[in-house]
Design a protein around this motif. Structure first.
Motif, PDB file in Angstrom:
ATOM      1  N   SER A 163     -16.756  23.820  10.851  1.00  0.00           N
ATOM      2  CA  SER A 163     -16.682  22.540  11.571  1.00  0.00           C
ATOM      3  C   SER A 163     -16.799  21.402  10.568  1.00  0.00           C
ATOM      4  CB  SER A 163     -17.809  22.454  12.603  1.00  0.00           C
ATOM      5  OG  SER A 163     -18.990  23.014  12.083  1.00  0.00           O
ATOM      6  N   TYR A 164     -15.848  20.493  10.638  1.00  0.00           N
ATOM      7  CA  TYR A 164     -15.795  19.359   9.714  1.00  0.00           C
ATOM      8  C   TYR A 164     -16.208  18.089  10.448  1.00  0.00           C
ATOM      9  CZ  TYR A 164     -13.356  22.309   6.379  1.00  0.00           C
ATOM     10  OH  TYR A 164     -13.036  23.294   5.499  1.00  0.00           O
ATOM     11  N   PRO A 165     -16.807  17.144   9.724  1.00  0.00           N
ATOM     12  CA  PRO A 165     -17.260  15.930  10.408  1.00  0.00           C
ATOM     13  C   PRO A 165     -16.125  15.011  10.834  1.00  0.00           C
ATOM     14  CG  PRO A 165     -17.694  15.783   8.063  1.00  0.00           C
ATOM     15  CD  PRO A 165     -17.197  17.151   8.313  1.00  0.00           C
ATOM     16  N   TYR A 166     -15.041  14.976  10.043  1.00  0.00           N
ATOM     17  CA  TYR A 166     -13.935  14.075  10.352  1.00  0.00           C
ATOM     18  C   TYR A 166     -12.679  14.887  10.618  1.00  0.00           C
ATOM     19  CZ  TYR A 166     -16.883  10.397   8.440  1.00  0.00           C
ATOM     20  OH  TYR A 166     -17.899   9.532   8.198  1.00  0.00           O
ATOM     21  N   GLU A 176     -16.086  13.514  14.535  1.00  0.00           N
ATOM     22  CA  GLU A 176     -16.481  14.527  15.527  1.00  0.00           C
ATOM     23  C   GLU A 176     -17.977  14.780  15.428  1.00  0.00           C
ATOM     24  OE1 GLU A 176     -12.719  17.507  16.197  1.00  0.00           O
ATOM     25  OE2 GLU A 176     -14.050  17.928  14.525  1.00  0.00           O
ATOM     26  N   THR A 177     -18.557  15.199  16.569  1.00  0.00           N
ATOM     27  CA  THR A 177     -19.992  15.543  16.543  1.00  0.00           C
ATOM     28  C   THR A 177     -20.139  17.046  16.638  1.00  0.00           C
ATOM     29  OG1 THR A 177     -20.043  15.241  18.924  1.00  0.00           O
ATOM     30  CG2 THR A 177     -20.830  13.410  17.571  1.00  0.00           C
ATOM     31  N   HIS A 178     -20.985  17.581  15.758  1.00  0.00           N
ATOM     32  CA  HIS A 178     -21.339  18.995  15.813  1.00  0.00           C
ATOM     33  C   HIS A 178     -22.848  19.108  15.771  1.00  0.00           C
ATOM     34  CE1 HIS A 178     -17.130  19.279  14.268  1.00  0.00           C
ATOM     35  NE2 HIS A 178     -17.109  20.201  15.213  1.00  0.00           N
TER      36      HIS A 178
ATOM     37  N   GLU B  38     -28.186  16.871  16.114  1.00  0.00           N
ATOM     38  CA  GLU B  38     -26.835  16.624  15.630  1.00  0.00           C
ATOM     39  C   GLU B  38     -26.800  16.826  14.124  1.00  0.00           C
ATOM     40  OE1 GLU B  38     -25.130  13.095  17.687  1.00  0.00           O
ATOM     41  OE2 GLU B  38     -24.065  12.879  15.769  1.00  0.00           O
ATOM     42  N   ARG B  39     -25.659  17.303  13.646  1.00  0.00           N
ATOM     43  CA  ARG B  39     -25.492  17.454  12.205  1.00  0.00           C
ATOM     44  C   ARG B  39     -25.135  16.092  11.641  1.00  0.00           C
ATOM     45  NH1 ARG B  39     -21.909  22.691  10.718  1.00  0.00           N
ATOM     46  NH2 ARG B  39     -23.014  22.522   8.753  1.00  0.00           N
ATOM     47  N   ARG B  58     -14.478  18.394   2.288  1.00  0.00           N
ATOM     48  CA  ARG B  58     -15.068  17.209   2.928  1.00  0.00           C
ATOM     49  C   ARG B  58     -15.838  17.632   4.171  1.00  0.00           C
ATOM     50  NH1 ARG B  58     -11.004  12.125   1.835  1.00  0.00           N
ATOM     51  NH2 ARG B  58     -10.265  12.898  -0.168  1.00  0.00           N
ATOM     52  N   TYR B  60     -19.980  18.988   5.674  1.00  0.00           N
ATOM     53  CA  TYR B  60     -21.323  18.430   5.777  1.00  0.00           C
ATOM     54  C   TYR B  60     -22.129  18.581   4.494  1.00  0.00           C
ATOM     55  CZ  TYR B  60     -20.603  17.755  10.729  1.00  0.00           C
ATOM     56  OH  TYR B  60     -20.141  17.324  11.932  1.00  0.00           O
TER      57      TYR B  60
END
Lengths: 185, 129
Positions: A163-166, A176-178, B38-39, B58, B60
């Motif tokens: 899962s990537y943040p953007y 995106e929120t994970h 949340e992460r 890119r 976390y």
């Protein structure tokens, strides 16, 4: 002696019997030195000629068999088994141990081809060739078949995709929120 | 890690296998009474862009990676002083991997639970009739 070794080291690796008419025999070609005295005699026609030729080469009359006189022959040179030097007994007491040969022993026409560091036609592998190939193609065949038969059921590691943040899409950057597995504060 | 999980995965029914090519299908907060943390993303877009990070890096853990690469850049060719930064980065990646494993397991259990609930509902409906 040294002349023989030099001759053997420069010889060609395959047979090249020169085609000629039946009376003049073909010569064994060495890429080194050749002497006209080494040329074999003509093909023996009568029994007396056969006995004389067998005597000349140090063979018994019943063992003597020249090559067929069909233009590819070697005159009266005898047909001997092609035994590689590597296959000969290494513990026998030879007159010339370095070439595994006794004095006066008749040589095969292509003796230079089967020297110790050259070809060995008497080689028999420990695992026969048919077994080697069947094992190889069996394993490779199973692997090959498995790729197509089980392509819809691949090997995987038991994880979900990363899962990537953007998220980058249509030239836009979307956040995106994970979540982790810890409780919210 | 054994191969047993692969075997049991493909032996189980098709509707009970998580699809590991797509993100989880269930709601992220489903079942968590107190909510999930949340992460947080530490490195900004500008920092990642300045460091020329490829897209797959890119994630976390990018702030650890940027610090590590800066250390490498400053200290080449003797790199042991950067070991602790590499350790931070590897730890972060390991935690990310564990989160992915837990997501897979959660997905699998929720699918099984959904199946059980559906069966119970249909059973109750039959009994009710």
């Amino acid at each position: 002696m040294s002349r023989i070794f030099k001759m053997a080291s420069l010889a060609v690796f395959c047979r090249f019997p020169a085609k000629s008419h039946s009376l003049a025999p073909a010569f064994v070609r060495f890429a080194g030195y050749w002497n006209k005295d080494w040329k074999p005699g003509p093909y023996p026609k009568t029994q007396k000629e056969r006995e004389a030729a067998a005597n000349k080469y140090g063979l018994r009359v019943e063992d003597y068999e020249p090559y067929a006189d069909d233009g590819d022959g070697y005159g009266d040179y005898p047909k001997l088994p092609l035994v590689s030097e590597e296959a000969r007994d290494q513990y026998e007491d030879y007159d010339m141990p370095s070439s595994k040969r006794n004095f006066g022993e008749p040589l095969n026409v292509d003796f230079d081809m089967v020297g110790e560091e050259r070809m060995n036609y008497n080689y028999k592998p420990m695992v026969p060739y048919w077994m080697q190939f069947s094992i190889l193609f069996g394993i490779v065949g199973i692997a090959f078949y498995s790729q197509f038969a089980y392509a819809d059921r691949p090997f995987f590691l038991p994880v979900m995709p990363k899962s990537y943040p953007y998220k980058y899409e249509n030239g836009q950057i979307i956040k995106e929120t994970h979540y982790t597995f810890e409780t919210a504060d | 890690m054994g191969v047993g999980y692969v075997y049991s995965h493909y032996r189980s029914p098709e509707d009970q296998r998580p699809n590991f090519f797509k993100p989880p299908t269930f709601d992220s907060q489903y079942g968590f009474v107190q909510g999930r943390k949340e992460r947080e993303m530490v490195a900004t877009q500008q920092e990642m862009e300045d460091a020329n990070l490829p897209m797959r890096q890119r994630d976390y853990c990018a702030h650890h990676l940027i610090a590590l690469m800066k250390c490498y850049h400053d200290r080449l060719p003797w790199l042991p002083p950067c070991e602790h930064l590499k350790h931070h980065y590897d730890d972060c990646q390991h935690d990310d991997w564990l989160i992915r494993m837990r997501e897979f397991e959660r997905e699998k259990r929720l699918l099984q639970r959904a199946k059980r609930k559906k069966e119970k509902e249909s059973l109750e409906k039959d009994i009710g009739e």
